[in-house]
Design an enzyme around this catalytic site. Structure first.
Site, short mmCIF file in Angstrom:
data_model
loop_
_atom_site.label_atom_id
_atom_site.label_comp_id
_atom_site.label_asym_id
_atom_site.label_seq_id
_atom_site.Cartn_x
_atom_site.Cartn_y
_atom_site.Cartn_z
N HIS A 190 0.84 -1.20 0.00
CA HIS A 190 0.00 0.00 0.00
C HIS A 190 0.88 1.25 0.00
O HIS A 190 0.57 2.24 -0.65
CB HIS A 190 -0.89 0.04 1.24
CG HIS A 190 -1.96 -1.01 1.26
ND1 HIS A 190 -3.30 -0.72 1.30
CD2 HIS A 190 -1.88 -2.37 1.24
CE1 HIS A 190 -3.99 -1.84 1.32
NE2 HIS A 190 -3.15 -2.86 1.29
N ASP B 117 -5.68 6.01 1.62
CA ASP B 117 -5.83 4.59 1.35
C ASP B 117 -7.30 4.23 1.56
O ASP B 117 -7.96 4.77 2.46
CB ASP B 117 -4.96 3.76 2.31
CG ASP B 117 -4.82 2.33 1.83
OD1 ASP B 117 -3.73 1.98 1.37
OD2 ASP B 117 -5.82 1.56 1.93
N SER C 110 5.34 -9.25 0.33
CA SER C 110 5.87 -8.85 1.63
C SER C 110 5.20 -9.55 2.81
O SER C 110 5.71 -9.49 3.92
CB SER C 110 5.71 -7.34 1.79
OG SER C 110 4.35 -6.98 1.69
N TRP D 167 14.72 -8.73 2.25
CA TRP D 167 14.11 -7.85 1.25
C TRP D 167 14.92 -7.84 -0.03
O TRP D 167 16.13 -7.58 -0.01
CB TRP D 167 14.00 -6.43 1.83
CG TRP D 167 13.09 -5.54 1.04
CD1 TRP D 167 13.47 -4.55 0.18
CD2 TRP D 167 11.66 -5.56 1.02
NE1 TRP D 167 12.37 -3.95 -0.37
CE2 TRP D 167 11.23 -4.56 0.13
CE3 TRP D 167 10.69 -6.33 1.66
CZ2 TRP D 167 9.89 -4.29 -0.12
CZ3 TRP D 167 9.35 -6.08 1.39
CH2 TRP D 167 8.96 -5.07 0.53
N SER E 185 3.24 -6.66 -7.72
CA SER E 185 4.15 -7.63 -8.34
C SER E 185 3.70 -7.97 -9.76
O SER E 185 4.52 -8.08 -10.67
CB SER E 185 4.23 -8.90 -7.50
OG SER E 185 4.85 -8.62 -6.27
N1 UDP Z 1 8.92 -6.25 -2.69
C1 UDP Z 1 10.27 -5.99 -2.81
N2 UDP Z 1 11.13 -6.88 -2.24
C2 UDP Z 1 10.72 -7.98 -1.59
C3 UDP Z 1 9.34 -8.25 -1.48
C4 UDP Z 1 8.46 -7.37 -2.05
O1 UDP Z 1 10.68 -5.00 -3.39
O2 UDP Z 1 11.57 -8.74 -1.11
C5 UDP Z 1 7.98 -5.28 -3.26
C6 UDP Z 1 7.45 -5.68 -4.61
O3 UDP Z 1 8.32 -5.22 -5.62
C7 UDP Z 1 6.09 -5.00 -4.62
C8 UDP Z 1 5.68 -4.99 -3.16
O4 UDP Z 1 6.87 -5.20 -2.41
O5 UDP Z 1 6.22 -3.68 -5.07
C9 UDP Z 1 4.69 -6.06 -2.78
O6 UDP Z 1 3.44 -5.69 -3.20
P1 UDP Z 1 2.43 -6.74 -3.79
O7 UDP Z 1 1.18 -5.99 -4.11
O8 UDP Z 1 3.03 -7.46 -4.92
O9 UDP Z 1 2.23 -7.80 -2.65
P2 UDP Z 1 1.92 -7.69 -1.08
O10 UDP Z 1 3.23 -7.61 -0.41
O11 UDP Z 1 1.07 -6.47 -0.87
O12 UDP Z 1 1.21 -8.97 -0.80
#
Ligand code: UDP
Length: 516
Positions: A20, A126, A292, A374, A397
């Site tokens: 978010h 949000d 994440s 990360w 993603s």
């Molecule tokens: N992300 C990242 N590194 C990681 C894990 C996630 O940069 O090790 C970023 C990914 O590029 C994306 C965001 O975290 O921009 C995750 O958002 P997404 O909507 O895909 O999934 P969520 O984490 O909300 O389930």
């Protein structure tokens, strides 16, 4: 200074989860740099520090900052959370997650006071803060909701609700009514509140009402990707919206921005990682990341490790953590009808990175790199060696994979991820499914394991060098090109962004004229 030349001041209220916050930061950066508006982001100190260096780089010519953070502390002690625990990425259990959600809810009165004192020209909120609708109404300013998801997901959710779809058999596939394409789901893939009444139904009603009561919705998507659903959302569902994505492409991203996006990268030797990628041929490496917040059981991680090693392709695997012990609260997590209900279990649990011994012993960085922590996802995805992305289908993603021109292997787990999967595999057809059938937020020992055979089959279809993989690659590259065009001058997202800016300015202008 004429009224039109007065600088707009927009306040941004991101929800405290990476998926978010990151796109919301991109919206703020776009308004501040492209839109020349003053942007104030309200969040907690730890969350502000995650993004401070990137926004500091966005200075105007005179060096004065256009983006400022206004920080506010969460009542962590009151809910029993440790210091610094300010983001959903730092909590792991149902209990700690609910505690953090409660702490975030408790901020409402303080945030209201800040907003009334700040008196901005617009609030970008949000969608999980529905109460900002009333604040904006009292201030006589627009409230824009940011949903963070796709047009497609919103259309599916609306139609499931509108046509009261309540399939009662777990495995029977059904077609979502009245959409531009045939979209097939099973009951087991629906979110819990779509299957049965949970504590969240009331909240979702409130969120939808707030969306309708807003000035409009900002969407992180672009017309060329899901045009039928953009039109359907605007005309069929009837919600005013601006598609200004991919948001991360609206702004300039330096190498440092990519490395620090969302958090500091855990790759201790980035040069080694990039060198490893450089040594591989084009499209030969599979990138694996589940966002994440996702968690798997040890049994599932074993099955994955075995599938990745035997798949024959190189891989980069961003490893999620597992619980150190599962003995205490399995009873809370049974797959019953109350999955979303808060538990009173106060037990704190520790997490660890875990891989089977045989994997740790054999891997030797030859076949795959494992990232514990990360990953700089944007940077990795855009490397020419990456030929596939095994993803949980979080919307950010999906977009990042699309923009990098990489076909997807879909493994949704919860939230909107199953709907996003269907966009990918049934509508725009840029990926294949691993075949997870069950929507579930917290994996527990009883959670059904997706077998090695299924994982390997999906990997082979994308990475195996066959015609199907090439066709997926051709298609996704077409969408990648459309994404770049969308954010260029004259593109759909560029135009929507300027329309939105104009609409906010007009609102301010009308308000001032009315007063005079
Ligand atoms: N992300 C990242 N590194 C990681 C894990 C996630 O940069 O090790 C970023 C990914 O590029 C994306 C965001 O975290 O921009 C995750 O958002 P997404 O909507 O895909 O999934 P969520 O984490 O909300 O389930």
């Amino acid at each position: 200074m004429s009224i039109q030349e007065q600088q707009l001041h927009i306040v941004f209220l991101p929800y405290m989860a990476p998926g978010h916050m990151m796109p919301m930061m991109d919206i703020a950066r776009a308004f501040a740099t492209l839109g020349n508006t003053k942007a104030t982001i309200i969040t907690t100190p730890t969350n502000a520090s995650r993004f401070a260096t990137t926004t500091t780089r966005d200075t105007d010519n005179s060096g004065s900052r256009k983006i400022t953070f206004l920080t506010i502390s969460l009542p962590l002690k009151e809910v029993g959370l440790p210091e610094g625990c300010e983001n959903l990425v730092s909590v792991s259990t149902r209990e700690t997650t609910f505690k953090l959600i409660r702490a975030i809810d408790m901020l409402q009165p303080k945030l209201e006071t800040i907003l009334f004192d700040t008196r901005p020209d617009c609030i970008v909120s949000d969608y999980l803060y529905p109460w900002t609708v009333e604040v904006a109404a009292s201030l006589g300013i627009p409230r824009l909701a940011f949903s963070g998801s796709s047009f497609f997901n919103n259309c599916v959710s609306y139609n499931l609700e509108r046509y009261r779809v309540r399939p009662d058999r777990v495995d029977d596939p059904f077609t979502v009514p009245n959409l531009p394409d045939e979209v097939i789901l099973t009951r087991s893939q629906l979110q819990d509140h779509g299957k049965t009444k949970t504590n969240f139904n009331e909240l979702f009603e409130r969120l939808k009402k707030a969306e309708r009561g807003s000035f409009g919705v900002i969407m992180n998507s672009f017309y060329g990707l899901e045009s039928n659903y953009v039109d359907y959302f605007r005309n069929g569902v009837g919600i005013k919206s601006w598609g200004i994505g991919p948001l991360f492409m609206l702004n300039r991203h330096t190498l440092e921005d990519k490395l620090e996006r969302g958090d500091k990268s855990s790759i201790f030797d980035l040069d080694k990682c990039l060198h490893w990628l450089d040594s591989k041929t084009a499209n030969s490496v599979l990138y694996i990341c589940f966002g994440s917040l996702s968690r798997f059981t040890k049994a599932q991680l074993s099955e994955m490790a075995s599938a990745f090693m035997d798949s024959g392709c190189y891989f980069i695997w961003v490893l999620g953590k597992v619980m150190k012990s599962h003995n205490n609260n399995n009873n809370n997590n049974n797959n019953n009808n109350n999955n979303d209900q808060e538990s009173d279990d106060e037990e704190e649990q520790e997490e660890e990175y875990w891989l089977p011994d045989w994997f740790e012993g054999n891997n030797n960085d030859e076949r795959g790199l494992v990232i514990k922590g990360w990953a700089p996802q944007l940077l990795i995805l855009e490397h020419r060696a990456i030929g596939g992305f095994l993803t949980h289908c979080g919307w950010n993603s999906v977009l990042e994979g699309v923009c990098a021109g990489v076909p997807l292997i879909t493994w949704p787990l919860f939230a909107d991820q199953f709907y996003n999967e269907k966009l990918v595999t049934q509508v725009i057809k840029i990926g294949v499914e691993v075949g997870n059938m069950v929507w579930k937020t917290w994996a527990v020992d009883e959670t059904e394991v997706v077998e090695k055979r299924k994982i390997m089959e999906a990997i082979k279809r994308v990475m195996g060098g066959g015609e199907e993989g090439e066709e997926l690659r051709r298609k996704v590259k077409k969408f990648s090109g459309l994404a770049k065009k969308a954010v260029e001058q004259g593109g759909s997202s560029y135009n929507d962004f300027n329309d939105l800016l104009k609409a906010i300015n007009m609102h301010k202008y009308d308000k001032i004229m009315l007063k005079e």
